[in-house]
Enzyme design. Structure first.
Site, PDB file in Angstrom:
ATOM      1  CB  ALA A  41      -0.922  -0.016   1.219  1.00 51.51           C
ATOM      2  NE  ARG A  43      15.226   2.021 -10.065  1.00 44.28           N
ATOM      3  CZ  ARG A  43      15.574   2.473 -11.250  1.00 44.28           C
ATOM      4  NH1 ARG A  43      16.842   2.478 -11.623  1.00 44.28           N
ATOM      5  NH2 ARG A  43      14.664   2.913 -12.087  1.00 44.28           N
ATOM      6  CB  VAL A 100       4.044  -3.604  -9.833  1.00 39.71           C
ATOM      7  CG1 VAL A 100       4.537  -2.183 -10.057  1.00 39.71           C
ATOM      8  CG2 VAL A 100       2.666  -3.769 -10.462  1.00 39.71           C
ATOM      9  NE  ARG A 140       8.814   6.273 -16.934  1.00 40.82           N
ATOM     10  CZ  ARG A 140       9.168   5.451 -15.953  1.00 40.82           C
ATOM     11  NH1 ARG A 140       9.933   4.400 -16.198  1.00 40.82           N
ATOM     12  NH2 ARG A 140       8.776   5.683 -14.718  1.00 40.82           N
ATOM     13  CG  HIS A 159      10.910  -2.390 -16.145  1.00 37.46           C
ATOM     14  ND1 HIS A 159      10.687  -1.311 -16.974  1.00 37.46           N
ATOM     15  CD2 HIS A 159      10.603  -1.961 -14.903  1.00 37.46           C
ATOM     16  CE1 HIS A 159      10.276  -0.287 -16.246  1.00 37.46           C
ATOM     17  NE2 HIS A 159      10.217  -0.655 -14.991  1.00 37.46           N
TER      18      HIS A 159
HETATM   19  N1  APR Z   1       4.138  -7.671   2.574  1.00 38.10           N
HETATM   20  C1  APR Z   1       3.327  -6.636   2.242  1.00 38.10           C
HETATM   21  N2  APR Z   1       3.778  -5.404   1.961  1.00 38.10           N
HETATM   22  C2  APR Z   1       5.096  -5.205   2.035  1.00 38.10           C
HETATM   23  C3  APR Z   1       6.009  -6.228   2.368  1.00 38.10           C
HETATM   24  C4  APR Z   1       5.458  -7.510   2.656  1.00 38.10           C
HETATM   25  N3  APR Z   1       6.238  -8.536   2.971  1.00 38.10           N
HETATM   26  N4  APR Z   1       7.254  -5.704   2.358  1.00 38.10           N
HETATM   27  C5  APR Z   1       7.142  -4.421   2.012  1.00 38.10           C
HETATM   28  N5  APR Z   1       5.837  -4.103   1.820  1.00 38.10           N
HETATM   29  C6  APR Z   1       5.246  -2.813   1.484  1.00 38.10           C
HETATM   30  C7  APR Z   1       5.924  -1.639   2.177  1.00 38.10           C
HETATM   31  O1  APR Z   1       5.508  -1.536   3.521  1.00 38.10           O
HETATM   32  C8  APR Z   1       5.459  -0.483   1.318  1.00 38.10           C
HETATM   33  O2  APR Z   1       4.275   0.120   1.820  1.00 38.10           O
HETATM   34  O3  APR Z   1       5.400  -2.523   0.101  1.00 38.10           O
HETATM   35  C9  APR Z   1       5.166  -1.112  -0.047  1.00 38.10           C
HETATM   36  C10 APR Z   1       6.064  -0.570  -1.147  1.00 38.10           C
HETATM   37  O4  APR Z   1       5.722   0.740  -1.335  1.00 38.10           O
HETATM   38  P1  APR Z   1       6.789   1.907  -1.604  1.00 38.10           P
HETATM   39  O5  APR Z   1       7.945   1.710  -0.708  1.00 38.10           O
HETATM   40  O6  APR Z   1       6.052   3.192  -1.607  1.00 38.10           O
HETATM   41  O7  APR Z   1       7.295   1.558  -3.082  1.00 38.10           O
HETATM   42  P2  APR Z   1       6.588   1.911  -4.467  1.00 38.10           P
HETATM   43  O8  APR Z   1       7.086   3.187  -4.973  1.00 38.10           O
HETATM   44  O9  APR Z   1       5.120   1.708  -4.312  1.00 38.10           O
HETATM   45  O10 APR Z   1       7.184   0.766  -5.393  1.00 38.10           O
HETATM   46  C11 APR Z   1       6.837  -0.593  -5.208  1.00 38.10           C
HETATM   47  O11 APR Z   1       7.116  -1.132  -7.501  1.00 38.10           O
HETATM   48  O12 APR Z   1       7.898   0.161  -9.228  1.00 38.10           O
HETATM   49  C12 APR Z   1       8.223  -0.843  -8.329  1.00 38.10           C
HETATM   50  O13 APR Z   1      10.586  -0.594  -7.980  1.00 38.10           O
HETATM   51  C13 APR Z   1       9.332  -0.409  -7.401  1.00 38.10           C
HETATM   52  O14 APR Z   1       9.690  -2.551  -6.417  1.00 38.10           O
HETATM   53  C14 APR Z   1       9.093  -1.283  -6.223  1.00 38.10           C
HETATM   54  C15 APR Z   1       7.564  -1.452  -6.216  1.00 38.10           C
END
Ligand code: APR
Length: 311
Positions: free
Chosen positions: A11, A83, A119, A152, A176
């Site tokens: 989320a 990243r 994703v 893009r 990707h």
């Molecule tokens: N179970 C559920 N959620 C998890 C877990 C898990 N084991 N581990 C991490 N998360 C959650 C984190 O708590 C965080 O809220 O996954 C979420 C990732 O969200 P962001 O850190 O905001 O990352 P975001 O920008 O959404 O990117 C997510 O998509 O584009 C790709 O490279 C990017 O791998 C990354 C992914």
């Protein structure tokens, strides 16, 4: 018949924005799952409260567990670590592989008929993990990358030419990452090849900017990676599936001989419908494009081999 249930795992920026875009469609019920306590519940409530203003009745539930996800038609998996500036997608490999593995186990046990839309980066390797861990048929595991990379390129071309993005078609294949393969022969503005619109060096600059499109945004945001365009790309794919649109979209799909690639998830043109990746469409490639795609597949294979050896 009720609304199709869509689960979004993670989320964060991408997952939260995917949930928002899907809620606004007023066609689906959503479950938002995250490991952080309170965040999926809080975002779900916030999205429910936007309903009266926006005019949607979509149900949105947030949870730290998986009970609510049972019977999902589509599961979007964004959970992972994003990243940081200067970090490549591949450095995320081991951490995200473990996260994805755990998540997919939980999902597959409760939604055995779901289509998994990956994703989390590095994307192609994460799709490989999801396919292996779920045991799902390959048609039900797809990765979102090509729609974003193509968008893009389309955005850059449209801005350069001063034409609508809707007039620009593009197809970006391959993994990707830095090895993505934009098919310029299939990049057109209302059917007219892009080479007839732009001089070679301008075109090359736009392709290069597309290749680095994710990194450019990471560099600017500093504390996260892109999410508006990625979430829009996810929604296009989810709707292609649930509305059985049979759209031909560039997606990470498992090739078993197509394009000379075997047993690997790589970005290829896919007919996307209610059964998931219903067919991989084989475009005629020039020798250079074929070589570039093979190099991209080799880079993906390296990551998959590492992932398969992880304890
Ligand atoms: N179970 C559920 N959620 C998890 C877990 C898990 N084991 N581990 C991490 N998360 C959650 C984190 O708590 C965080 O809220 O996954 C979420 C990732 O969200 P962001 O850190 O905001 O990352 P975001 O920008 O959404 O990117 C997510 O998509 O584009 C790709 O490279 C990017 O791998 C990354 C992914």
């Amino acid at each position: 018949m009720g609304r199709a249930k869509i689960t979004v795992v993670g989320a964060g920026n991408v997952g939260g924005t995917v949930a928002q875009r899907l809620a606004e469609k007023n066609c689906y019920d959503l479950v938002l799952v995250d490991i952080v306590e309170g965040v999926p519940q809080g975002k779900a409530l916030d999205l429910m409260q936007a309903g009266p203003i926006y005019g949607y009745d979509s149900r949105v539930v947030g949870s730290n567990g998986y009970a609510e996800t049972a019977g999902s038609a589509v599961v979007v998996i964004t959970s992972g670590v994003p990243r940081k500036p200067g970090m490549s997608r591949d450095e995320l490999l081991a951490t995200n592989a473990r996260i994805v593995q755990g998540v997919v186990r939980e999902i597959a046990a409760r939604s055995p008929e779901a289509i998994l839309l990956m994703v989390t980066n590095p994307l192609d390797a994460m799709a490989h993990v999801a396919h292996r861990v779920s045991g799902f048929p390959k048609a039900r595991v797809l990765g979102m990358a090509g729609v974003l990379d193509s968008a893009r390129l389309r955005a850059f071309v449209a801005a350069e030419l001063g034409v609508s993005v809707q007039s620009v078609q593009a197809m970006v294949l391959g993994g990707h990452g830095d090895t993505m393969v934009p098919l310029l022969r299939y990049t057109t503005v209302e059917g007219r090849p892009i080479e007839d619109w732009l001089p070679k060096e301008r075109l090359e600059a736009l392709v290069q900017r597309t290749r680095e499109g994710g990194a450019e945004i990471v560099g600017l945001l500093k504390t996260g990676s892109a999410y508006y365009a990625p979430s829009a790309a996810v929604v296009e794919m989810v709707e292609a599936i649930l509305k059985d649109q049979k759209k031909v979209l560039p997606c990470a799909a498992r090739c078993d001989g197509e394009y000379g690639i075997r047993g690997l998830f790589v970005g290829v043109p896919v007919k996307v419908g209610r059964c998931g990746a219903e067919a991989i469409i084989e475009y005629a490639l020039s020798p250079a494009e074929r070589t570039a795609l093979a190099a991209s597949a080799a880079a993906v294979k390296e990551l998959c081999d590492i992932v398969d050896r992880l304890p």
